[in-house]
Design an enzyme around this catalytic site. Structure first.
Site, mmCIF file in Angstrom:
data_model
loop_
_atom_site.group_PDB
_atom_site.id
_atom_site.type_symbol
_atom_site.label_atom_id
_atom_site.label_comp_id
_atom_site.label_asym_id
_atom_site.label_seq_id
_atom_site.Cartn_x
_atom_site.Cartn_y
_atom_site.Cartn_z
ATOM 1 N N SER A 19 39.726 37.454 43.456
ATOM 2 C CA SER A 19 40.329 36.151 43.745
ATOM 3 C C SER A 19 40.593 35.347 42.469
ATOM 4 O O SER A 19 41.122 34.233 42.542
ATOM 5 C CB SER A 19 39.448 35.358 44.718
ATOM 6 O OG SER A 19 38.175 35.113 44.157
ATOM 7 N N GLY A 20 40.204 35.882 41.314
ATOM 8 C CA GLY A 20 40.478 35.165 40.068
ATOM 9 C C GLY A 20 39.350 34.242 39.639
ATOM 10 O O GLY A 20 39.575 33.317 38.865
ATOM 11 N N ASP A 99 28.752 33.870 34.968
ATOM 12 C CA ASP A 99 29.581 34.674 35.873
ATOM 13 C C ASP A 99 28.668 35.530 36.753
ATOM 14 O O ASP A 99 27.506 35.756 36.415
ATOM 15 C CB ASP A 99 30.533 35.568 35.066
ATOM 16 C CG ASP A 99 31.732 36.034 35.900
ATOM 17 O OD1 ASP A 99 31.968 35.477 36.992
ATOM 18 O OD2 ASP A 99 32.449 36.953 35.456
ATOM 19 N N GLU A 100 29.193 36.009 37.882
ATOM 20 C CA GLU A 100 28.438 36.856 38.815
ATOM 21 C C GLU A 100 27.123 36.177 39.205
ATOM 22 O O GLU A 100 26.068 36.812 39.296
ATOM 23 C CB GLU A 100 28.129 38.233 38.190
ATOM 24 C CG GLU A 100 29.357 38.986 37.689
ATOM 25 C CD GLU A 100 30.174 39.657 38.782
ATOM 26 O OE1 GLU A 100 29.905 39.418 39.988
ATOM 27 O OE2 GLU A 100 31.101 40.400 38.435
ATOM 28 N N CYS A 156 45.137 39.965 50.629
ATOM 29 C CA CYS A 156 44.648 41.042 51.495
ATOM 30 C C CYS A 156 45.440 42.313 51.214
ATOM 31 O O CYS A 156 46.678 42.305 51.246
ATOM 32 C CB CYS A 156 44.792 40.644 52.970
ATOM 33 S SG CYS A 156 44.329 41.989 54.096
ATOM 34 N N CYS A 194 41.614 39.868 54.386
ATOM 35 C CA CYS A 194 41.575 38.632 55.179
ATOM 36 C C CYS A 194 40.559 38.810 56.318
ATOM 37 O O CYS A 194 40.023 39.906 56.530
ATOM 38 C CB CYS A 194 42.967 38.321 55.733
ATOM 39 S SG CYS A 194 43.521 39.518 56.964
ATOM 40 N N HIS A 197 41.502 41.694 58.755
ATOM 41 C CA HIS A 197 41.432 43.089 58.293
ATOM 42 C C HIS A 197 40.113 43.459 57.629
ATOM 43 O O HIS A 197 39.972 44.574 57.122
ATOM 44 C CB HIS A 197 42.628 43.379 57.372
ATOM 45 C CG HIS A 197 43.935 43.366 58.123
ATOM 46 N ND1 HIS A 197 44.921 42.426 57.900
ATOM 47 C CD2 HIS A 197 44.368 44.152 59.144
ATOM 48 C CE1 HIS A 197 45.929 42.655 58.736
ATOM 49 N NE2 HIS A 197 45.619 43.690 59.504
HETATM 50 P P1 ADP Z 1 37.284 37.984 40.370
HETATM 51 O O1 ADP Z 1 36.468 37.497 39.205
HETATM 52 O O2 ADP Z 1 37.382 36.978 41.489
HETATM 53 O O3 ADP Z 1 36.892 39.357 40.875
HETATM 54 P P2 ADP Z 1 39.343 38.387 38.378
HETATM 55 O O4 ADP Z 1 39.579 37.083 37.693
HETATM 56 O O5 ADP Z 1 38.503 39.405 37.674
HETATM 57 O O6 ADP Z 1 38.801 38.114 39.861
HETATM 58 O O7 ADP Z 1 40.735 39.108 38.673
HETATM 59 C C1 ADP Z 1 41.809 38.482 39.321
HETATM 60 C C2 ADP Z 1 43.046 39.337 39.063
HETATM 61 O O8 ADP Z 1 42.931 40.577 39.781
HETATM 62 C C3 ADP Z 1 44.337 38.747 39.583
HETATM 63 O O9 ADP Z 1 44.909 37.812 38.691
HETATM 64 C C4 ADP Z 1 45.219 39.982 39.721
HETATM 65 O O10 ADP Z 1 45.817 40.300 38.487
HETATM 66 C C5 ADP Z 1 44.222 41.115 40.003
HETATM 67 N N1 ADP Z 1 44.214 41.642 41.390
HETATM 68 C C6 ADP Z 1 44.007 42.937 41.731
HETATM 69 N N2 ADP Z 1 43.992 43.103 43.077
HETATM 70 C C7 ADP Z 1 44.187 41.886 43.638
HETATM 71 C C8 ADP Z 1 44.267 41.384 44.989
HETATM 72 N N3 ADP Z 1 44.124 42.176 46.052
HETATM 73 N N4 ADP Z 1 44.464 40.057 45.167
HETATM 74 C C9 ADP Z 1 44.623 39.252 44.103
HETATM 75 N N5 ADP Z 1 44.561 39.659 42.814
HETATM 76 C C10 ADP Z 1 44.341 40.955 42.562
#
Ligand code: ADP
Length: 202
Positions: A19-20, A99-100, A156, A194, A197
Site C-alpha cells: 500500500s506504500g 518500519d514494520e 487488489c 480487497c 477477494h
Molecule cells: P508497503 O510498505 O505498504 O508494503 P511499499 O512502499 O514497499 O509498500 O511499496 C509500494 C509500491 O509497491 C507501490 O508504489 C507499487 O510500485 C508497488 N506495488 C506492487 N504491487 C502493488 C499492488 N498490488 N498495489 C499497489 N502497489 C503495488
C-alpha cells in the site's frame, strides 16, 4: 514542513502489503533530513543482531536504518549505548521513524509515548491487519494513541479495487486461519486484496 503539532507527537501509517507504507515513511523522513533535522530510523531485525541496514520500498526508494532485535535495543540506541551511534551522548533525534512496527511487542507503545513526551516526532509504519484480517499485535493501541493516522490502500490483484487486506498464499492456495506464521519449506506469497477477494480457509 512545519509540524502542526506543538512539540512531540505520534504519526502512524498503516495499510496492507504493497500500500506504500514504506514509501510514505521514507518520504516523510527524507523531508526531515532535507530540513536538517536529526533523524533515526529503526526496523525489526530478523535475527537477534543489531546492524546497519536500510528501509526500502517495493518501488526501490530507501533510507538508512538500524535493524534491532527488540524495543529495548531502540531504547539503548537512543540512550547512546548503541554500537552504531556516531557520537555517544548525542541529544535525542528530532524525528524517529520505525518500519514494520507490527513485529514489535507491547513495549513499543510505552517507548514511542515516552519519545513523544520528550518532544520527538515519531513516525511508525506497519500492517494494521494480519493475513487473517485480524488486528495486528501492538498496532491497535498505537492507532488509538496517535495524533495522526493515515490508512493507505493497495490495488487488489484480482479486481483492481482499493485493497485493504494482505492475502497469504501457501503453494498457490489461500492460507488457513491457523497456519503457523513461519512455515518451513513452504512456498509462500502475499498479494494485496480487497474485502471481496480476500480469502482465509477455515
Ligand atoms: P508497503 O510498505 O505498504 O508494503 P511499499 O512502499 O514497499 O509498500 O511499496 C509500494 C509500491 O509497491 C507501490 O508504489 C507499487 O510500485 C508497488 N506495488 C506492487 N504491487 C502493488 C499492488 N498490488 N498495489 C499497489 N502497489 C503495488
Amino acid at each position: 514542513l512545519k509540524s502542526p503539532y506543538h512539540g512531540g507527537h505520534l504519526e502512524v501509517i498503516v495499510g496492507p502489503m504493497f500500500s506504500g507504507k514504506s514509501e510514505e515513511l521514507i518520504r516523510r523522513l527524507t523531508r526531515a533530513v532535507i530540513a536538517r533535522q536529526r533523524v533515526a530510523v529503526f526496523k525489526p531485525a530478523l535475527d537477534s543482531r543489531y546492524h546497519a541496514t536500510h528501509v526500502a520500498s517495493h518501488a526501490g526508494r530507501q533510507i538508512g536504518a538500524v535493524a534491532v532485535p527488540g524495543v529495548s535495543a531502540i531504547r539503548d540506541h537512543l540512550a547512546g549505548e548503541g554500537p552504531l551511534l556516531s557520537a555517544p551522548g548525542e541529544r535525542l533525534p528530532e524525528v524517529v521513524g520505525i518500519d514494520e512496527a507490527q513485529f514489535f511487542g507491547p513495549d513499543l507503545a510505552p517507548l514511542v509515548l515516552d519519545l513523544a513526551e520528550a518532544g520527538v516526532r515519531v513516525i511508525l509504519a506497519g500492517l494494521d491487519l494480519d493475513f487473517r484480517a485480524e488486528p495486528f499485535g501492538c498496532i491497535p493501541e498505537l492507532l488509538a494513541r496517535a495524533e495522526s493516522v493515515e490508512k493507505l490502500t493497495a490495488i487488489c490483484t484480482v479486481c483492481g479495487a482499493p485493497a485493504t487486506r494482505s492475502q497469504r498464499l501457501i503453494g498457490g492456495m489461500p492460507a488457513r486461519f491457523d497456519d503457523p506464521v513461519v512455515l518451513v519449506g513452504a512456498e509462500e506469497a502475499y498479494e494485496a486484496r480487497c474485502r471481496v477477494h480476500h480469502e482465509v480457509r477455515g
